[in-house]
Design a protein around this motif. Structure first.
Motif, mmCIF file in Angstrom:
data_model
loop_
_atom_site.group_PDB
_atom_site.id
_atom_site.type_symbol
_atom_site.label_atom_id
_atom_site.label_comp_id
_atom_site.label_asym_id
_atom_site.label_seq_id
_atom_site.Cartn_x
_atom_site.Cartn_y
_atom_site.Cartn_z
ATOM 1 N N ALA A 57 54.960 -34.697 63.416
ATOM 2 C CA ALA A 57 53.763 -33.933 63.039
ATOM 3 C C ALA A 57 53.701 -32.612 63.810
ATOM 4 N N ASP A 58 54.040 -32.627 65.093
ATOM 5 C CA ASP A 58 54.029 -31.397 65.885
ATOM 6 C C ASP A 58 55.069 -30.396 65.398
ATOM 7 N N VAL A 59 56.254 -30.889 65.049
ATOM 8 C CA VAL A 59 57.314 -30.009 64.571
ATOM 9 C C VAL A 59 56.935 -29.392 63.229
ATOM 10 N N ILE A 60 56.379 -30.190 62.327
ATOM 11 C CA ILE A 60 55.968 -29.691 61.017
ATOM 12 C C ILE A 60 54.817 -28.700 61.170
ATOM 13 N N GLU A 61 53.914 -28.968 62.093
ATOM 14 C CA GLU A 61 52.786 -28.064 62.334
ATOM 15 C C GLU A 61 53.267 -26.690 62.806
ATOM 16 N N ASP A 62 54.396 -26.659 63.514
ATOM 17 C CA ASP A 62 54.967 -25.392 63.961
ATOM 18 C C ASP A 62 55.757 -24.691 62.856
ATOM 19 N N GLY A 63 55.954 -25.352 61.722
ATOM 20 C CA GLY A 63 56.677 -24.752 60.606
ATOM 21 C C GLY A 63 58.169 -25.022 60.615
ATOM 22 N N ASP A 64 58.622 -25.905 61.472
ATOM 23 C CA ASP A 64 60.042 -26.232 61.548
ATOM 24 C C ASP A 64 60.356 -27.424 60.658
ATOM 25 N N SER A 65 61.639 -27.673 60.439
ATOM 26 C CA SER A 65 62.038 -28.826 59.642
ATOM 27 C C SER A 65 62.798 -29.808 60.523
ATOM 28 N N ILE A 66 62.919 -31.027 60.041
ATOM 29 C CA ILE A 66 63.576 -32.107 60.776
ATOM 30 C C ILE A 66 64.670 -32.671 59.890
ATOM 31 N N LYS A 67 65.841 -32.849 60.451
ATOM 32 C CA LYS A 67 66.925 -33.456 59.694
ATOM 33 C C LYS A 67 67.518 -34.578 60.513
ATOM 34 N N LEU A 68 67.361 -35.790 60.025
ATOM 35 C CA LEU A 68 67.986 -36.962 60.625
ATOM 36 C C LEU A 68 69.169 -37.301 59.728
ATOM 37 N N TYR A 69 70.376 -36.981 60.185
ATOM 38 C CA TYR A 69 71.558 -37.122 59.352
ATOM 39 C C TYR A 69 71.671 -38.519 58.776
ATOM 40 N N ASN A 70 72.043 -38.590 57.516
ATOM 41 C CA ASN A 70 72.217 -39.815 56.726
ATOM 42 C C ASN A 70 70.908 -40.525 56.414
ATOM 43 N N TYR A 71 69.766 -40.010 56.868
ATOM 44 C CA TYR A 71 68.505 -40.676 56.590
ATOM 45 C C TYR A 71 67.556 -39.807 55.785
ATOM 46 N N ILE A 72 67.067 -38.712 56.361
ATOM 47 C CA ILE A 72 66.022 -37.950 55.682
ATOM 48 C C ILE A 72 65.956 -36.526 56.235
ATOM 49 N N LYS A 73 65.518 -35.623 55.380
ATOM 50 C CA LYS A 73 65.221 -34.265 55.808
ATOM 51 C C LYS A 73 63.778 -33.999 55.421
ATOM 52 N N ILE A 74 62.983 -33.559 56.388
ATOM 53 C CA ILE A 74 61.566 -33.293 56.173
ATOM 54 C C ILE A 74 61.319 -31.830 56.502
ATOM 55 N N GLU A 75 60.688 -31.123 55.564
ATOM 56 C CA GLU A 75 60.385 -29.724 55.812
ATOM 57 C C GLU A 75 59.091 -29.340 55.111
ATOM 58 N N PRO A 76 58.336 -28.406 55.700
ATOM 59 C CA PRO A 76 57.147 -27.909 55.014
ATOM 60 C C PRO A 76 57.564 -26.878 53.975
ATOM 61 N N LYS A 77 56.942 -26.932 52.801
ATOM 62 C CA LYS A 77 57.270 -25.981 51.742
ATOM 63 C C LYS A 77 56.003 -25.256 51.334
ATOM 64 N N TYR A 78 56.096 -23.920 51.263
ATOM 65 C CA TYR A 78 54.953 -23.084 50.924
ATOM 66 C C TYR A 78 54.840 -22.958 49.413
ATOM 67 N N PHE A 79 53.639 -23.132 48.883
ATOM 68 C CA PHE A 79 53.380 -22.996 47.460
ATOM 69 C C PHE A 79 52.483 -21.788 47.246
ATOM 70 N N LYS A 80 52.897 -20.909 46.321
ATOM 71 C CA LYS A 80 52.112 -19.728 45.980
ATOM 72 C C LYS A 80 50.973 -20.131 45.067
ATOM 73 N N SER A 81 50.033 -19.190 44.878
ATOM 74 C CA SER A 81 48.961 -19.465 43.923
ATOM 75 C C SER A 81 49.529 -19.339 42.513
ATOM 76 N N ILE A 82 49.075 -20.203 41.654
ATOM 77 C CA ILE A 82 49.538 -20.167 40.269
ATOM 78 C C ILE A 82 48.340 -20.191 39.347
ATOM 79 N N LYS A 83 48.525 -19.659 38.180
ATOM 80 C CA LYS A 83 47.473 -19.631 37.185
ATOM 81 C C LYS A 83 47.851 -20.603 36.080
ATOM 82 N N LEU A 84 47.006 -21.571 35.852
ATOM 83 C CA LEU A 84 47.241 -22.552 34.804
ATOM 84 C C LEU A 84 46.430 -22.169 33.574
#
Length: 140
Positions: A57-84
Motif C-alpha cells: 500500500a505504501d509503495v502504490i501510494e508513492d506511485g511505484d509498481s511492484i513486481k514479484l517475479y513469477n507471481y504478480i505485477k501490481i501498478e497504479p494506472k491513471y485514467f483520464k476523464s472520458i465522455k460517455l
C-alpha cells in the motif's frame, strides 16, 4: 471451488504449510551459547502478512509498481476523464467520468497462470463441448 478465504484462513493454510519449518536464532558464539529453534506461529505469519500488504500500500501510494517475479505485477494506472454518450437513458445526453483517478492494475505471473491452467484441466479437461449452448466449465 468458489470458496472465499479470509485473512485467518490464509494464515492457517500458511502455518500448516510451514509446520515442519523452524526459525533458527543464534549460533554465534559471542551472543548465544546454542541455537534456538522456533516454530512459525499464526501470530508471526499474521504479522508478516500485515507488513507485506502495508508495504504494498505504501509503495502504490508513492506511485511505484511492484513486481514479484513469477507471481504478480501490481501498478497504479491513471485514467483520464472520458465522455460517455448515452442514447438509452432519457434526458441524459452526456455523462462525464471524472479524471485524476488511479486504479490498480494486476498482471499475473507465470506461476499463477500455470495454476489457472491446471484448474482448467482439472475442471474442464482438454475437451471442448460440442453442445450448441456451450455452458461454462464448472457449472453443473
Amino acid at each position: 471451488m468458489n470458496n472465499v478465504l479470509h485473512k485467518m484462513d490464509v494464515v492457517n493454510k500458511i502455518s500448516e504449510k510451514l509446520i515442519d519449518e523452524k526459525i533458527v536464532i543464534g549460533g554465534n558464539k559471542s551472543f548465544y551459547k546454542r541455537k534456538y529453534h522456533l516454530k512459525y506461529t499464526q501470530k508471526i505469519i499474521a504479522n508478516v502478512l500485515d507488513a507485506f500488504w502495508d508495504v504494498i500500500a505504501d509503495v502504490i501510494e508513492d506511485g511505484d509498481s511492484i513486481k514479484l517475479y513469477n507471481y504478480i505485477k501490481i501498478e497504479p494506472k491513471y485514467f483520464k476523464s472520458i465522455k460517455l454518450n448515452s442514447k438509452t437513458f432519457n434526458g441524459i445526453r452526456e455523462n462525464i467520468v471524472p479524471a485524476a483517478r488511479y486504479k490498480m492494475k494486476f498482471i499475473m505471473g507465470e506461476r499463477l497462470k500455470e495454476a489457472c491452467r491446471r484448474l482448467s484441466e482439472k475442471k474442464c479437461g482438454d475437451v471442448i463441448p460440442d453442445d450448441a449452448e456451450q455452458k461454462e466449465c464448472g457449472e453443473e
